[in-house]
Enzyme design. Sequence first.
Site, PDB file in Angstrom:
ATOM      1  N   ALA A  74      27.553  20.936  12.415  1.00 26.58           N
ATOM      2  CA  ALA A  74      28.253  21.376  13.657  1.00 26.58           C
ATOM      3  C   ALA A  74      28.314  20.226  14.849  1.00 26.58           C
ATOM      4  CB  ALA A  74      27.130  22.256  14.305  1.00 26.58           C
ATOM      5  N   ALA A  75      27.520  18.929  14.587  1.00 23.22           N
ATOM      6  CA  ALA A  75      27.507  18.058  15.688  1.00 23.22           C
ATOM      7  C   ALA A  75      29.138  17.559  15.878  1.00 23.22           C
ATOM      8  CB  ALA A  75      26.852  16.803  15.213  1.00 23.22           C
ATOM      9  N   PRO A  76      29.477  17.195  17.141  1.00 19.27           N
ATOM     10  CA  PRO A  76      28.538  17.247  18.176  1.00 19.27           C
ATOM     11  C   PRO A  76      28.650  18.646  19.236  1.00 19.27           C
ATOM     12  CG  PRO A  76      30.759  16.337  18.682  1.00 19.27           C
ATOM     13  CD  PRO A  76      30.732  16.631  17.346  1.00 19.27           C
ATOM     14  N   GLY A  77      29.026  19.542  18.499  1.00 18.23           N
ATOM     15  CA  GLY A  77      29.032  20.924  18.870  1.00 18.23           C
ATOM     16  C   GLY A  77      29.952  21.642  19.697  1.00 18.23           C
ATOM     17  N   GLY A  78      31.357  21.110  19.844  1.00 17.03           N
ATOM     18  CA  GLY A  78      32.259  21.413  20.194  1.00 17.03           C
ATOM     19  C   GLY A  78      32.839  22.809  19.794  1.00 17.03           C
ATOM     20  N   LYS A  79      32.718  23.016  18.622  1.00 16.84           N
ATOM     21  CA  LYS A  79      33.085  24.100  17.960  1.00 16.84           C
ATOM     22  C   LYS A  79      32.223  25.249  18.011  1.00 16.84           C
ATOM     23  CE  LYS A  79      36.221  21.543  14.624  1.00 16.84           C
ATOM     24  NZ  LYS A  79      35.498  20.301  14.804  1.00 16.84           N
ATOM     25  N   ASP A  97      23.282  20.793  11.252  1.00 18.57           N
ATOM     26  CA  ASP A  97      23.688  19.489  11.086  1.00 18.57           C
ATOM     27  C   ASP A  97      22.628  18.719  10.334  1.00 18.57           C
ATOM     28  OD1 ASP A  97      26.580  17.843  11.789  1.00 18.57           O
ATOM     29  OD2 ASP A  97      24.831  16.493  11.412  1.00 18.57           O
ATOM     30  N   ASP A 119      20.274  20.060   5.684  1.00 12.02           N
ATOM     31  CA  ASP A 119      21.154  19.690   4.724  1.00 12.02           C
ATOM     32  C   ASP A 119      21.875  20.713   4.085  1.00 12.02           C
ATOM     33  OD1 ASP A 119      22.825  18.605   2.541  1.00 12.02           O
ATOM     34  OD2 ASP A 119      21.406  17.026   2.473  1.00 12.02           O
ATOM     35  N   CYS A 161      38.793  16.769   9.470  1.00  6.23           N
ATOM     36  CA  CYS A 161      39.823  16.059  10.361  1.00  6.23           C
ATOM     37  C   CYS A 161      40.505  14.864   9.462  1.00  6.23           C
ATOM     38  CB  CYS A 161      39.072  15.732  11.285  1.00  6.23           C
ATOM     39  SG  CYS A 161      37.613  14.538  11.185  1.00  6.23           S
TER      40      CYS A 161
END
Length: 434
Positions: free
Chosen positions: A260-265, A282, A308, A380
Site C-alpha cells: 500500500a505505501a505510500p498510501g495514495g490508493k 506493506d 509480507d 507501474c
Amino acid sequence: MAFCLGFIMNVRAAAASALYQVVDLGHSLSNALPAAQQQIRPRDHALLQEICYGVLRQLPRLESISQALMGKPLKGKQRVFHFLILVGLYQLSFMRIPAHAAVGETVEGAQDLKGPRLRGLINAVLRNYQRDQEGLDAQATSHDAGRYGHPGWLLKLLKESYPEQWQQIVEANNSKAPMWLRVNHQHHTRAEYQALLEQAGIVTTPHAQAEDALCLETPCDVHQLPGFAEGWVSVQDAAAQLALTYLAPQAGELILDCCAAPGGKTAHILERTPESQVVAIDCDETRLKRVRENLQRLELTAQVICGDARYPQQWWQGEQFDRILLDAPCSATGVIRRHPDIKWLRRADDIAALAELQREILDAMWQQLKPGGSLVYATCSITPQENRLQVKAFLERTPDARLVGSDPAQPGRQILPGEEAMDGFYYAVLSKQH
C-alpha cells in the site's frame, strides 16, 4: 558525501554529490535529492531538481561528450568531480542559463567539493565543449544509448515489446511529468475544486476516465493549492487513480490494499467509500510512515499493518476480503519520467526476479479473497513479463479465476507512458468464482 550542517553549498556541487550517490553508489534519487536539498538555499531547490533529473535523463549522451573531451574519466575520490563536469555539460546543452554563469558556477562548485585544484580542469573541459558543441553533440547522439538516453537492455526490451511505439515511450520517459491532482470527494466535487483553483489562478484539465483527476497546466508547490493542508486534495497521477475505477469498492466491504505505501490508493478508496473497512499492508515500516501521514492529513482511518504479502499467515486476521487491490512490487518502468534514476538502477535480470515475486504474492493474495470477490492486479511497469504474461500464467494455473472486462489473449489494460498524459500502468481485474 556528507557536509556539516549550516554550510550553504553551491547548487552544482550539491547536484554532483547527489548524482554520484545515485549512479555510482546505487542510491535512489528520492533519497539522494532531499539530502542534497538540505545543503542549499530553499530558493535553489527547483534548480537542483532540474539539473539532477536532466543529467539522469541524458546520462549516456553527457558521458559520451565527457569521454571525448577527457579521454580518461576521473576515478576514485575524484569521481564526484566527474559528475560536476556532467552537470556543467547539461547546463550548456539543455538549459537556458547563460553560458558564462553555467561554467563559472560549476567551476566554483569544485571548491565546495574539496577539490579546488580541479577547477582548471573543469573549466577547460567546459570551454572546449563550447568550442565544438555541434560536433561533440553529433558524435554523442550517433549511437542509440546517446540518442535515446536509455541503457541498451531497456531499449532492446522496449523495441521487442512495442515495435510500433517504443520511440514514443522513450520520448515520454525523457519528458517532464505533468502534475496530477486527486480531489477529495469528501470535501468537494471535482468541478467545485476546479472552480476554486481557477479563482486562485491555477488552470487545470479534468481526466476523461479518472473521476477525481485534474491535470495542472503548470506544476506548482502543493502549499499553493487551496485546502491542501486540510486534505481537500492530494497529488497522484491519473493512471494510479484508475485503481479505484477498476476496484469499484462498495460501502460496507472489507478491502485489502496490498503493498500500500505510500498510501495514495488507500486514501482514494476511503475518500470514495468511507463506509468501507480498509486494511493496508506493506513490508516496509519506513514507507508505512508515509501511509499514516497521508491518512492523518486527509482525516481518514484504515488498519495499517507491516507484513509480507507472501506470508499472510503472519498478519492475516482470518476474514477473507471482498476486494483486494494488489499494487505489486515491479520494475517501475512506467514511471521513468518521474524517476529517471530507474534507468540506471535497474538491471535486465531484475525483471525475472520481480515477476517471480509478483507470482508468489498473487497466489498468496488469491487465498485471502472471498468467493465472488474481485482482485485488481496492478503495476507501474510496462514489461509484458510483469503484466500481461503474469496474468495469463495466473489464469492458466488458477481454475477459479476469471478475467473481467478484457480479452484473455491480451489480458488487462496496458497504459503506456504519456498516454492521455498519464504514467505507464497496468491493470487486470480478476474475479473469484463460487
